[in-house]
Design an enzyme around this catalytic site. Structure first.
Site, short mmCIF file in Angstrom:
data_model
loop_
_atom_site.label_atom_id
_atom_site.label_comp_id
_atom_site.label_asym_id
_atom_site.label_seq_id
_atom_site.Cartn_x
_atom_site.Cartn_y
_atom_site.Cartn_z
N GLU A 98 25.97 133.24 -33.99
CA GLU A 98 24.76 132.43 -33.88
C GLU A 98 24.21 132.45 -32.46
O GLU A 98 24.96 132.44 -31.48
CB GLU A 98 25.04 130.98 -34.30
CG GLU A 98 25.30 130.85 -35.79
CD GLU A 98 25.25 129.40 -36.27
OE1 GLU A 98 25.15 129.20 -37.48
OE2 GLU A 98 25.31 128.48 -35.44
N CYS A 118 35.58 130.12 -32.52
CA CYS A 118 36.12 129.52 -31.30
C CYS A 118 37.52 129.01 -31.56
O CYS A 118 37.76 128.31 -32.55
CB CYS A 118 35.23 128.38 -30.81
SG CYS A 118 35.81 127.63 -29.26
N SER A 218 32.64 120.87 -20.12
CA SER A 218 32.58 119.94 -21.26
C SER A 218 33.67 118.89 -21.10
O SER A 218 34.82 119.11 -21.48
CB SER A 218 32.75 120.71 -22.57
OG SER A 218 31.70 121.64 -22.74
N LEU A 219 33.30 117.74 -20.55
CA LEU A 219 34.26 116.69 -20.23
C LEU A 219 34.49 115.77 -21.42
O LEU A 219 35.61 115.60 -21.89
CB LEU A 219 33.77 115.90 -19.02
CG LEU A 219 34.81 115.20 -18.17
CD1 LEU A 219 35.82 116.19 -17.62
CD2 LEU A 219 34.13 114.45 -17.02
N HIS A 220 33.44 115.12 -21.88
CA HIS A 220 33.41 114.33 -23.12
C HIS A 220 34.28 113.08 -23.12
O HIS A 220 34.32 112.37 -24.13
CB HIS A 220 33.79 115.19 -24.33
CG HIS A 220 33.00 116.45 -24.45
ND1 HIS A 220 31.64 116.49 -24.20
CD2 HIS A 220 33.37 117.72 -24.77
CE1 HIS A 220 31.21 117.74 -24.39
NE2 HIS A 220 32.23 118.49 -24.71
N CYS A 337 23.52 121.08 -30.11
CA CYS A 337 24.83 121.16 -29.47
C CYS A 337 25.92 120.64 -30.41
O CYS A 337 25.81 119.55 -30.96
CB CYS A 337 24.83 120.34 -28.18
SG CYS A 337 26.38 120.36 -27.29
#
EC number: 2.1.1.192
Length: 351
Positions: A98, A118, A218-220, A337
């Site tokens: 994609e 992934c 990418s902490l999140h 996202c």
């Protein structure tokens, strides 16, 4: 790399530099400028087959006609109401990836994939729910940008490695693509963003290249407990160590780090989380992107309200942390996202 060899052993030409293509042309006893013409037709004119480069001598065109340029096919295209376009691209081996084209008044941004699937398995991410297949090659990454550029008939001004896959698990090919996008396609390094959930040693390895790209982490989460819940790989890369490596990256490159923070209602969106995050980032040359959670069917996380987002932002800014809320694009076509996944990882027609 591009010496005259059998067709089967020659990699696709997309991703090769002008110097490499010049050398390649000379192995066929062609003058240097023929390689420069091939470079122009691949990167500026978007040719998909060498036989279509009409400025080349007909005899040589016939000789090199079977050498692949490395372009994919658009397997499916869907446009969202906001103008965002999601593409399913079919690769040479039948795998599907994609890519997303995101237009604004100022520029056209492309969100590229770096892997088929992934392996990271982040709990809130659609890509991680599918099967990981393989890394993408340099030409398969560059092709995504050219495909969107041609479809929109507009020059791409910004590329983010935030599609399918973990870029730092495919660092060699990602760096090759960064070089090609910069030097061959003509996109400035500062308009290229490489995203990662954090892979041990890889951030420091990336820093050694002294690039002017933006690193997005990418902490999140504001603490190790929540981060491990959301990002399984965090068990092997504690938050403190990740942040230490990010500080080293800033020191070595002089470039600030962007921290991506997907806001999940009732999970990581409380004032205490904002203050905890601010404590970690105080004195850090960084920017926080707050991203409202975009729903996927496999999990029941909730999207925060605009009020919750604003309160979290206000809490960060009250602690002098530079932050902003990212607007979701392509939500109605699962192009936002965390929503990317190839609905068919392999095209049935190719099997």
């Amino acid at each position: 790399m591009l010496d005259q060899l059998s067709v089967e052993s020659i990699p696709p030409l997309l991703g090769a530099s002008k110097a490499q293509l010049t050398h390649w042309a000379q192995t066929y006893q062609q003058p240097a400028y023929r390689g420069q013409q091939v470079h122009q037709w691949i990167y500026q004119k978007g040719v998909h087959s060498l036989s279509d480069i009409t400025v080349l001598p007909k005899q040589w065109r016939t000789e090199i006609a079977d050498i692949p340029v490395g372009r994919s096919q658009i397997h499916h295209r869907s446009a969202a109401q906001d103008g965002t376009v999601k593409y399913l691209l079919k690769l040479a081996d039948g795998q599907i990836i994609e890519t997303v084209g995101i237009p604004t008044q100022k520029r056209l941004t492309v969100c590229v994939s770096s892997q088929v699937g992934c392996p990271m398995g982040c709990d809130f991410c659609a890509t991680g729910k599918g099967e990981y297949q393989r890394n993408l090659a340099c030409h398969e990454i560059v092709d995504q940008v050219l495909t969107v550029q041609e479809d929109f008939q507009q020059r791409v001004g910004n590329v983010v490695f935030m599609g399918m896959g973990e870029p730092l698990l495919n660092l060699e090919q990602v760096l090759a693509a960064v070089r090609s996008l910069n030097q061959d396609v003509g996109i400035g390094q500062r308009s290229l963003t490489v995203s990662t959930v954090g892979i041990p040693k890889q951030i420091l390895k990336l820093a050694q290249h002294q690039l002017q790209i933006t690193l997005a982490v990418s902490l999140h989460a504001s603490n190790q407990r929540i981060r491990t819940q959301l990002v399984p790989s965090a068990k092997h890369y504690p938050l403190e160590k990740l942040l230490k490596d990010c500080r080293a990256y800033v020191t070595q490159t002089g470039r600030r780090v962007t921290f991506e923070y997907i806001v999940l209602s009732g999970v990581n969106d409380q004032t205490e989380h904002a203050l905890e995050l601010a404590h970690h980032l105080r004195g850090f040359q960084s920017h926080v992107n707050l991203i409202p959670y975009n729903p996927i069917s496999e999990v029941d996380y909730q999207r925060p309200t605009q009020k919750q987002l604003q309160q979290f932002l206000n809490s960060l800014q009250s602690q002098h942390i530079t932050a902003s809320i990212r607007r979701s694009r392509g939500l109605d076509k699962d192009a936002a996202c965390g929503q990317l996944r190839a609905t068919q990882m392999i095209d049935p027609a190719s099997s």
